[in-house]
Motif scaffolding. Sequence first.
Motif, PDB file in Angstrom:
ATOM      1  N   LYS A   1       0.839  -1.199   0.000  1.00 18.99           N
ATOM      2  CA  LYS A   1       0.000   0.000   0.000  1.00 18.99           C
ATOM      3  C   LYS A   1       0.876   1.251   0.000  1.00 18.99           C
ATOM      4  O   LYS A   1       1.942   1.259   0.612  1.00 18.99           O
ATOM      5  N   PRO A   2       0.405   2.309  -0.656  1.00 22.18           N
ATOM      6  CA  PRO A   2       1.125   3.581  -0.559  1.00 22.18           C
ATOM      7  C   PRO A   2       1.232   3.982   0.912  1.00 22.18           C
ATOM      8  O   PRO A   2       0.233   3.985   1.633  1.00 22.18           O
ATOM      9  N   SER A   3       2.440   4.290   1.352  1.00 25.32           N
ATOM     10  CA  SER A   3       2.684   4.555   2.768  1.00 25.32           C
ATOM     11  C   SER A   3       3.661   5.707   2.944  1.00 25.32           C
ATOM     12  O   SER A   3       4.254   6.191   1.989  1.00 25.32           O
ATOM     13  N   TYR A   4       3.802   6.117   4.181  1.00 26.20           N
ATOM     14  CA  TYR A   4       4.789   7.118   4.579  1.00 26.20           C
ATOM     15  C   TYR A   4       5.309   6.726   5.954  1.00 26.20           C
ATOM     16  O   TYR A   4       4.787   5.810   6.590  1.00 26.20           O
ATOM     17  N   ILE A   5       6.345   7.405   6.388  1.00 26.27           N
ATOM     18  CA  ILE A   5       6.949   7.133   7.691  1.00 26.27           C
ATOM     19  C   ILE A   5       6.901   8.416   8.508  1.00 26.27           C
ATOM     20  O   ILE A   5       7.191   9.497   7.979  1.00 26.27           O
ATOM     21  N   ILE A   6       6.536   8.294   9.761  1.00 22.90           N
ATOM     22  CA  ILE A   6       6.611   9.405  10.702  1.00 22.90           C
ATOM     23  C   ILE A   6       7.756   9.115  11.670  1.00 22.90           C
ATOM     24  O   ILE A   6       7.831   8.022  12.238  1.00 22.90           O
ATOM     25  N   ILE A   7       8.641  10.097  11.825  1.00 30.18           N
ATOM     26  CA  ILE A   7       9.726  10.029  12.807  1.00 30.18           C
ATOM     27  C   ILE A   7       9.442  11.090  13.857  1.00 30.18           C
ATOM     28  O   ILE A   7       9.239  12.271  13.526  1.00 30.18           O
ATOM     29  N   GLU A   8       9.426  10.649  15.112  1.00 31.18           N
ATOM     30  CA  GLU A   8       9.214  11.593  16.208  1.00 31.18           C
ATOM     31  C   GLU A   8       9.753  10.982  17.497  1.00 31.18           C
ATOM     32  O   GLU A   8       9.535   9.799  17.766  1.00 31.18           O
ATOM     33  N   ASN A   9      10.436  11.795  18.273  1.00 29.41           N
ATOM     34  CA  ASN A   9      10.992  11.362  19.562  1.00 29.41           C
ATOM     35  C   ASN A   9      11.864  10.120  19.434  1.00 29.41           C
ATOM     36  O   ASN A   9      11.795   9.221  20.266  1.00 29.41           O
ATOM     37  N   GLY A  10      12.661  10.053  18.366  1.00 30.90           N
ATOM     38  CA  GLY A  10      13.575   8.943  18.182  1.00 30.90           C
ATOM     39  C   GLY A  10      12.927   7.647  17.733  1.00 30.90           C
ATOM     40  O   GLY A  10      13.587   6.616  17.639  1.00 30.90           O
ATOM     41  N   LYS A  11      11.648   7.683  17.428  1.00 26.78           N
ATOM     42  CA  LYS A  11      10.919   6.476  16.981  1.00 26.78           C
ATOM     43  C   LYS A  11      10.392   6.704  15.570  1.00 26.78           C
ATOM     44  O   LYS A  11      10.174   7.838  15.156  1.00 26.78           O
ATOM     45  N   ALA A  12      10.182   5.614  14.858  1.00 23.45           N
ATOM     46  CA  ALA A  12       9.677   5.699  13.492  1.00 23.45           C
ATOM     47  C   ALA A  12       8.524   4.722  13.312  1.00 23.45           C
ATOM     48  O   ALA A  12       8.543   3.613  13.869  1.00 23.45           O
ATOM     49  N   GLU A  13       7.523   5.139  12.534  1.00 24.63           N
ATOM     50  CA  GLU A  13       6.361   4.300  12.283  1.00 24.63           C
ATOM     51  C   GLU A  13       5.989   4.355  10.809  1.00 24.63           C
ATOM     52  O   GLU A  13       5.899   5.443  10.223  1.00 24.63           O
ATOM     53  N   LEU A  14       5.773   3.195  10.204  1.00 28.94           N
ATOM     54  CA  LEU A  14       5.304   3.091   8.819  1.00 28.94           C
ATOM     55  C   LEU A  14       3.782   3.155   8.835  1.00 28.94           C
ATOM     56  O   LEU A  14       3.138   2.353   9.526  1.00 28.94           O
ATOM     57  N   ILE A  15       3.204   4.079   8.072  1.00 29.92           N
ATOM     58  CA  ILE A  15       1.761   4.302   8.092  1.00 29.92           C
ATOM     59  C   ILE A  15       1.221   4.296   6.667  1.00 29.92           C
ATOM     60  O   ILE A  15       1.693   5.058   5.823  1.00 29.92           O
ATOM     61  N   PRO A  16       0.207   3.472   6.376  1.00 25.08           N
ATOM     62  CA  PRO A  16      -0.394   3.510   5.044  1.00 25.08           C
ATOM     63  C   PRO A  16      -1.264   4.752   4.863  1.00 25.08           C
ATOM     64  O   PRO A  16      -1.869   5.224   5.828  1.00 25.08           O
ATOM     65  N   PHE A  17      -1.300   5.289   3.648  1.00 21.30           N
ATOM     66  CA  PHE A  17      -2.225   6.381   3.345  1.00 21.30           C
ATOM     67  C   PHE A  17      -3.652   5.838   3.458  1.00 21.30           C
ATOM     68  O   PHE A  17      -3.917   4.679   3.117  1.00 21.30           O
ATOM     69  N   ASP A  18      -4.587   6.697   3.908  1.00 19.05           N
ATOM     70  CA  ASP A  18      -6.001   6.287   3.987  1.00 19.05           C
ATOM     71  C   ASP A  18      -6.574   6.108   2.599  1.00 19.05           C
ATOM     72  O   ASP A  18      -6.265   6.773   1.688  1.00 19.05           O
TER      73      ASP A  18
END
Length: 177
Positions: free
Chosen positions: A160-177
Amino acid sequence: MKYFVASDIHGDSYWAERVITGFKESGAEKLILLGDILYHGPRNNLPEHYEPKKVIEMLNNIADKIIAVRGNCDTEVDQMVLKFPILADYIYLVDEGTVFFATHGHKFNPMSLPSVMPEGAILLTGHTHVAGDNVVDCANGSKIRYMNPGSPSIPKENTKPSYIIIENGKAELIPFD
């Protein structure tokens, strides 16, 4: 600081707009683009909304918020029309003590790791158009995390088309809605 990471837009105006909207809605301060911004490349079909001139205008409107690296489809000609630097092969980012190595993926990737990747570092690449998040064993015995947001405009291997959010030293892969 909060970062929004995307890759491989390939000149698709619809997905450039979705990336920019997602970036703004996320509250991130910087948009990291992992290359292949304007051109679709000779191995890919044209994206459905291939309008690189529109993509140029959209991205240039937020140029002060963009950090980018060069993809295998990005050239000096692209740099001439974009108002933010795109020709670096990689960037190191340190957030809350976590080291992020951001690159396109055609030179550095899980099979060809950079020489300096400390235990717990995160390798961010695009290039394959395959979104993923997994652990990689390094030759020195350490482990790093490998993340790829894939390509929103030309996703491959049923990802799925996705993006990554980096915050507070952590990263999360998130699919676009």
